[in-house]
Design a protein around this motif. Structure first.
Motif, PDB file in Angstrom:
ATOM      1  N   ARG A  74       0.826  -1.206   0.000  1.00  0.00           N
ATOM      2  CA  ARG A  74       0.000   0.000   0.000  1.00  0.00           C
ATOM      3  C   ARG A  74       0.862   1.259   0.000  1.00  0.00           C
ATOM      4  N   ARG A 121       2.609   1.706  -3.427  1.00  0.00           N
ATOM      5  CA  ARG A 121       1.698   2.261  -4.434  1.00  0.00           C
ATOM      6  C   ARG A 121       1.594   3.779  -4.317  1.00  0.00           C
ATOM      7  N   ALA A 148      -8.315   7.671  -9.036  1.00  0.00           N
ATOM      8  CA  ALA A 148      -7.938   6.357  -8.514  1.00  0.00           C
ATOM      9  C   ALA A 148      -8.273   6.242  -7.031  1.00  0.00           C
ATOM     10  N   GLY A 149      -8.041   7.316  -6.285  1.00  0.00           N
ATOM     11  CA  GLY A 149      -8.384   7.316  -4.866  1.00  0.00           C
ATOM     12  C   GLY A 149      -9.872   7.166  -4.640  1.00  0.00           C
ATOM     13  N   ASP A 156     -10.722   3.521  -5.048  1.00  0.00           N
ATOM     14  CA  ASP A 156     -10.278   2.830  -3.833  1.00  0.00           C
ATOM     15  C   ASP A 156     -11.297   3.009  -2.709  1.00  0.00           C
ATOM     16  N   SER A 193      -5.826   0.643  -7.616  1.00  0.00           N
ATOM     17  CA  SER A 193      -6.843   1.165  -6.697  1.00  0.00           C
ATOM     18  C   SER A 193      -7.954   0.150  -6.484  1.00  0.00           C
ATOM     19  N   ASN A 249      -6.477  -2.494  -4.179  1.00  0.00           N
ATOM     20  CA  ASN A 249      -6.350  -1.993  -2.818  1.00  0.00           C
ATOM     21  C   ASN A 249      -7.714  -1.852  -2.148  1.00  0.00           C
TER      22      ASN A 249
END
Length: 419
Positions: A234, A237, A262-263, A266, A321, A324
């Motif tokens: 993590r 990344r 991308a966040g 996630d 993402s 994760n």
């Protein structure tokens, strides 16, 4: 107890643990990106400013194991209150700092307080949430933490725009900590909301801490290594993606947009992860997540010089993402499952130390490999490490947490016999 489940509701958890966590993480997310800037304003070099920015993580790693004894002795709710107040003191030190050294002391104390607060909320949910809801509650906790770190920087940007100074952002953390303390003080005692926790002894000091570590050394060495690699993937990344964007010539605004989207991907998956773990088992979240993170970083290592490297970067960023997000809450859920029910906090402190140590070491490893070789090699090495971590999880999660078990054993450190 059999009557614990009917008393449970996600709303009660939100009030007791998630709301204070959201407030605390918003405040922390507001100040962490600006610590290097404040350090630079106080005369620190760029290298020293970067080091001071990392002291929050260093303080968290240092505080993880002793925080288990603290929480076991004074209780989760009281520990969260004192951790929030300690953060206020630490931030006041940062505000009054005449130089970078004093600022570093304040930032390090913030990390210590973060370790206690994080362990307390983890132990809180471990103690009071019925196991059939555990993964969803803990993955939601992870999602709330990510939400706070998403909102915090925007809040700090607004404060800087209004005040014209970076140090004013520290007051955001102070207000958030005081608000979290008020929520914890005003809410009823958790025992009256959820029922009594599962058989915690009245006191637990250093002897209880070391006894717990000795009794669980097998699982901490085996699955603890796996969870350390989860933390490392993590952190890798988060470090590699912006560096990769710079290395292939993507502008700052476009980089921020790609990483921001991308966040969001996630964050959107945190509850899905909890549902997968609660309904199908922990391995169904942990293994796809680590395989995805490892393979994604490995693929990225071979795309740097391709003509379509920007398209590959965007695709890999979204894939990482997704991977994760599918694993959101897995470290906390595994720790809660494995912790002795009679006194979970000391074990959870050691468990969190393993994950946080991986998170702290990984950026240093990426920087070192990049300095002596290339960023692509660093990504490739991280990818191989992720696949190795997936193998560890695939081997030891079924051994220590067999899918057929209704709930974790009282002392899960002894694996099921296998020949």
């Amino acid at each position: 107890m059999s009557d614990a489940a009917p008393q449970f509701s996600m709303r009660s958890v939100a009030l007791a643990a998630l709301l204070p966590t959201l407030l605390f993480s918003i405040g922390e997310g507001a100040i962490i990106p600006l610590i290097p800037l404040v350090a630079h304003d106080l005369g620190a070099s760029l290298a020293l400013a970067g080091l001071l920015g990392a002291l929050v993580m260093v303080g968290t790693v240092v505080g993880d194991i002793p925080s288990g004894a603290i929480v076991a002795r004074i209780g989760e709710r009281t520990a969260m209150i004192w951790a929030a107040l300690l953060s206020v003191i630490a931030v006041l030190i940062c505000l009054a700092a005449p130089n970078a050294l004093v600022l570093g002391i304040g930032v390090f104390i913030v990390g210590l307080a973060t370790a206690v607060f994080g362990l307390a909320r983890h132990a809180f949910l471990t103690s009071y949430v019925p196991i059939q809801y555990r993964a969803r509650a803990l993955s939601t906790l992870g999602g709330v933490f990510r939400a706070g770190f998403f909102v915090g920087p925007f809040l700090s940007a607004g404060v800087i725009h209004l005040t014209g100074g970076t140090q004013a952002v520290f007051w955001v953390f102070i207000v958030c900590c005081l608000a979290a303390t008020a929520v914890l003080l005003l809410l009823p005692d958790p025992a009256s909301t959820f029922g009594a926790p599962q058989g915690r002894p009245g006191t637990a000091g250093a002897d209880g801490l070391f006894r717990t570590l000795r009794a669980n050394r097998g699982v901490l060495l085996r699955l603890g290594t796996g969870v350390g690699l989860v933390g490392a993937m993590r952190a890798t990344r988060l470090v590699i993606m912006p560096l990769w964007a710079v290395s292939i010539g993507i502008g700052q605004a476009d980089t921020a947009l790609i990483i921001g989207i991308a966040g969001a991907v996630d964050f959107a998956l945190f509850y899905v992860s909890g549902q997968i773990m609660d309904k199908h088992g922990r391995l169904w979240s942990a293994l796809p997540s680590m395989l995805g993170l490892g393979s994604g970083l490995l693929v990225l290592a071979f795309t740097h010089d391709l003509p379509s490297n920007v398209a590959w970067f965007i695709a890999v960023a979204m894939f990482l993402s997704l991977a994760n997000g599918i694993g959101s809450g897995i470290m906390m859920t595994l720790g809660a499952d494995l912790a002795p029910r009679s006194n979970p906090a000391p074990f959870l402190g050691a468990w969190r130390f393993a994950g946080d140590l991986g998170s702290a070491v990984a950026p240093l490893a990426v920087a070192g490999i990049t300095a002596i070789a290339t960023l692509a090699l660093a990504s490739g090495v991280a990818g191989v490490a992720g696949l190795f971590g997936a193998g560890i999880l695939a081997r030891y999660i079924p051994r220590y947490l067999p899918r057929t078990a209704k709930r974790p054993a009282e002392h899960p450190a002894k694996p099921a016999a296998s020949k």
